[in-house]
Scaffold this motif. Structure first.
Motif, PDB file in Angstrom:
ATOM      1  N   LEU A   5       0.860  -1.177   0.000  1.00 24.65           N
ATOM      2  CA  LEU A   5       0.000   0.000   0.000  1.00 24.65           C
ATOM      3  C   LEU A   5       0.894   1.224   0.000  1.00 24.65           C
ATOM      4  CD1 LEU A   5      -2.729  -0.921   2.643  1.00 24.65           C
ATOM      5  CD2 LEU A   5      -3.024  -0.738   0.168  1.00 24.65           C
ATOM      6  N   LEU A   6       0.650   2.106  -0.926  1.00 18.66           N
ATOM      7  CA  LEU A   6       1.393   3.358  -0.982  1.00 18.66           C
ATOM      8  C   LEU A   6       0.414   4.491  -0.701  1.00 18.66           C
ATOM      9  CD1 LEU A   6       4.159   4.649  -1.575  1.00 18.66           C
ATOM     10  CD2 LEU A   6       3.388   4.928  -3.932  1.00 18.66           C
ATOM     11  N   VAL A   7       0.736   5.302   0.288  1.00 13.66           N
ATOM     12  CA  VAL A   7      -0.121   6.409   0.689  1.00 13.66           C
ATOM     13  C   VAL A   7       0.497   7.716   0.210  1.00 13.66           C
ATOM     14  CG1 VAL A   7      -1.049   7.668   2.661  1.00 13.66           C
ATOM     15  CG2 VAL A   7      -0.955   5.165   2.712  1.00 13.66           C
ATOM     16  N   ASP A   8      -0.326   8.526  -0.448  1.00 10.84           N
ATOM     17  CA  ASP A   8       0.118   9.850  -0.882  1.00 10.84           C
ATOM     18  C   ASP A   8      -0.629  10.881  -0.044  1.00 10.84           C
ATOM     19  OD1 ASP A   8       0.704  12.258  -2.070  1.00 10.84           O
ATOM     20  OD2 ASP A   8       0.382  11.544  -4.113  1.00 10.84           O
ATOM     21  N   PRO A   9       0.009  11.408   1.003  1.00  5.10           N
ATOM     22  CA  PRO A   9      -0.693  12.353   1.889  1.00  5.10           C
ATOM     23  C   PRO A   9      -1.120  13.633   1.179  1.00  5.10           C
ATOM     24  CG  PRO A   9       1.634  12.210   2.466  1.00  5.10           C
ATOM     25  CD  PRO A   9       1.375  11.162   1.419  1.00  5.10           C
ATOM     26  N   ASP A  10      -0.485  13.961   0.067  1.00  6.21           N
ATOM     27  CA  ASP A  10      -0.882  15.163  -0.672  1.00  6.21           C
ATOM     28  C   ASP A  10      -2.260  15.010  -1.310  1.00  6.21           C
ATOM     29  OD1 ASP A  10       1.466  16.472  -0.031  1.00  6.21           O
ATOM     30  OD2 ASP A  10       2.490  15.774  -1.840  1.00  6.21           O
ATOM     31  N   GLU A 119      -7.091  -7.480  -2.269  1.00  7.81           N
ATOM     32  CA  GLU A 119      -7.909  -6.444  -2.926  1.00  7.81           C
ATOM     33  C   GLU A 119      -8.408  -5.476  -1.853  1.00  7.81           C
ATOM     34  OE1 GLU A 119      -8.310  -6.152  -6.183  1.00  7.81           O
ATOM     35  OE2 GLU A 119      -7.219  -8.017  -6.613  1.00  7.81           O
ATOM     36  N   PRO A 120      -7.539  -4.589  -1.362  1.00  9.19           N
ATOM     37  CA  PRO A 120      -7.916  -3.722  -0.232  1.00  9.19           C
ATOM     38  C   PRO A 120      -9.093  -2.794  -0.538  1.00  9.19           C
ATOM     39  CG  PRO A 120      -5.546  -3.651  -0.648  1.00  9.19           C
ATOM     40  CD  PRO A 120      -6.178  -4.388  -1.789  1.00  9.19           C
ATOM     41  N   GLU A 121     -10.065  -2.827   0.363  1.00  8.63           N
ATOM     42  CA  GLU A 121     -11.241  -1.973   0.219  1.00  8.63           C
ATOM     43  C   GLU A 121     -10.872  -0.497   0.290  1.00  8.63           C
ATOM     44  OE1 GLU A 121     -14.789  -3.151  -0.110  1.00  8.63           O
ATOM     45  OE2 GLU A 121     -13.437  -4.655  -0.912  1.00  8.63           O
ATOM     46  N   CYS A 122      -9.877  -0.155   1.093  1.00 10.10           N
ATOM     47  CA  CYS A 122      -9.477   1.251   1.212  1.00 10.10           C
ATOM     48  C   CYS A 122      -9.005   1.784  -0.139  1.00 10.10           C
ATOM     49  CB  CYS A 122      -8.405   1.432   2.276  1.00 10.10           C
ATOM     50  SG  CYS A 122      -6.915   0.437   2.032  1.00 10.10           S
ATOM     51  N   VAL A 123      -8.337   0.958  -0.893  1.00 12.60           N
ATOM     52  CA  VAL A 123      -7.861   1.357  -2.222  1.00 12.60           C
ATOM     53  C   VAL A 123      -9.047   1.488  -3.172  1.00 12.60           C
ATOM     54  CG1 VAL A 123      -6.493   0.627  -4.225  1.00 12.60           C
ATOM     55  CG2 VAL A 123      -5.595   0.317  -1.905  1.00 12.60           C
ATOM     56  N   ILE A 134       0.467  -1.209  -5.077  1.00 13.24           N
ATOM     57  CA  ILE A 134       1.392  -1.260  -6.204  1.00 13.24           C
ATOM     58  C   ILE A 134       2.397  -2.385  -6.021  1.00 13.24           C
ATOM     59  CG2 ILE A 134       1.187   1.205  -6.685  1.00 13.24           C
ATOM     60  CD1 ILE A 134       3.909   1.519  -5.287  1.00 13.24           C
ATOM     61  N   GLU A 135       2.995  -2.777  -7.118  1.00 17.30           N
ATOM     62  CA  GLU A 135       4.087  -3.743  -7.062  1.00 17.30           C
ATOM     63  C   GLU A 135       5.267  -3.072  -6.372  1.00 17.30           C
ATOM     64  OE1 GLU A 135       3.958  -6.910  -8.152  1.00 17.30           O
ATOM     65  OE2 GLU A 135       1.905  -6.650  -8.828  1.00 17.30           O
ATOM     66  N   ALA A 136       5.845  -3.786  -5.467  1.00 15.50           N
ATOM     67  CA  ALA A 136       6.957  -3.224  -4.709  1.00 15.50           C
ATOM     68  C   ALA A 136       8.274  -3.546  -5.404  1.00 15.50           C
ATOM     69  CB  ALA A 136       6.946  -3.792  -3.301  1.00 15.50           C
TER      70      ALA A 136
END
Length: 160
Positions: A5-10, A119-123, A134-136
């Motif tokens: 999971l990649l979080v973009d705070p912007d 399959e994360p619901e948050c995404v 994303i693929e790491a």
């Protein structure tokens, strides 16, 4: 390949839809208090950050679990909890450097992100694409670790 999971705070607006989607998926209720993801808000700085398990490569939560209830899912690489083994000792909460492990007082068990089986619901429900799966690769992992370290230091400053 591992997916993270990649979080973009912007992009995060603190709408908290991720929390609602997560709680609905895991508990059947729209209750942010039961979510495995938490949006941290810093209103004075207009900064919002969805905080979720990082599924660390060398996960300290797995290391300290006395019952072996935390393991890595070989398919998703997520650190997952076997609720039948969890005794609610909360050692994993203490060990997590990101504060991403929650606790259900009513169930006396820990709660944490399991990537919803891949399959994360948050995404799925984030309307701003602030959270992506994303693929790491090495570059992304390095960026995530660097950001996590900066966040960890910042969180030390805001602790009471």
């Amino acid at each position: 390949m591992e997916r993270v999971l990649l979080v973009d705070p912007d992009k995060c607006t603190a709408c908290r839809i991720c929390e609602l989607a997560c709680s609905a998926k895991h508990t059947g209720a729209f209750n942010p208090a039961k979510s495995r993801i938490t949006v941290e808000t810093f209103l004075e700085d207009n900064f919002f950050f969805p905080l979720v398990c990082q599924h660390c490569e060398n996960a300290p939560c797995i290391e300290v679990c006395p019952t072996g209830s935390l393991t890595r899912n070989p398919d998703t690489q997520a650190v997952v909890v076997d609720e039948s083994k969890c005794i609610g000792c909360r050692m994993c909460q203490i060990a997590c450097p990101f504060g991403a492990v929650g606790y259900s007082a009513s169930e006396r068990k820990i709660v944490k992100c399991d990537l919803c089986g891949g399959e994360p619901e948050c995404v799925t429900f984030c309307p701003w694409q602030a959270i992506t799966l994303i693929e790491a690769d090495d570059a992304v992992l390095a960026k995530r670790r660097a950001f996590g370290a900066r966040l960890k230091e910042a969180m030390k400053e805001v602790k009471v």
